[in-house]
Design an enzyme around this catalytic site. Structure first.
Site, short mmCIF file in Angstrom:
data_model
loop_
_atom_site.label_atom_id
_atom_site.label_comp_id
_atom_site.label_asym_id
_atom_site.label_seq_id
_atom_site.Cartn_x
_atom_site.Cartn_y
_atom_site.Cartn_z
CG ASP A 188 -1.99 -1.07 1.16
OD1 ASP A 188 -2.43 -1.41 0.05
OD2 ASP A 188 -2.38 -1.57 2.23
CG ASP A 227 -6.60 -1.41 -1.33
OD1 ASP A 227 -6.81 -2.64 -1.45
OD2 ASP A 227 -5.64 -0.95 -0.68
#
Length: 171
Positions: A127, A147
């Site tokens: 991330d 995401d």
């Protein structure tokens, strides 16, 4: 009676699969470039805007860091859940009656696949996008392109479900 292939391919499957492949490839290309070419690990955090930083984190759980798994068994369990979700979504895609449903499911599948590749390659999901407002102390979770695609796909399915007679239906 519908043959076995009827459960795997439908009238809008090509659209959904195309979006899934593009989403997964863009996600992986972004992560590979940020990690290997740009060297985000050494530069993190990088301020892009006053409210947006690039910051490298490794998520060993699922969305928003839930169900963190440090063991190999836990990582494989999360991977298995992801595989089952993709199979379910693929069957739903094969039955999609509208192009919007197929495109939405393609975003979700592509996002799931992009994150699954990370889990296989690194044992965690990379991330890197951090939204925050220093003035008000707001800090959002660190996330990635996969995401974002998953959230967009779910939002589009919800939008379509509110449209009435053309609502997206899960199998």
């Amino acid at each position: 009676m519908k043959g076995f292939s009827g459960y795997l391919w439908g009238p809008h499957s090509r659209d959904g699969v195309t979006v899934a492949l593009i989403t997964g490839m863009l996600d992986q290309a972004t992560k590979l470039w940020l990690f290997y070419a740009y060297g985000l690990a050494a530069k993190s955090p990088v301020q892009v805007l006053p409210v947006l930083d690039l910051v490298l984190t490794w998520n060993k759980g699922i969305s928003y860091g839930l169900f963190q798994q440090d063991s190999e068994l836990g990582q494989w369990a999360l991977f298995g859940v992801k595989v089952l979700a993709v199979i379910f979504l693929w069957i739903w895609l094969s039955r999609a009656e509208t192009r919007l449903t197929a495109l939405s499911l393609g975003l979700i599948i592509g996002g799931a696949l992009g994150n699954a590749v990370d889990r296989l390659a690194h044992g965690a999901v990379m991330d890197f996008v951090h939204l925050h407002t220093p003035a008000y102390g707001f800090s959002w979770y660190v996330f990635n392109l996969s995401d974002t695609a998953i959230v967009a796909g779910v939002a589009l399915l919800l939008y379509e479900s509110l449209r009435g007679d053309r609502a997206a239906k899960a199998p």
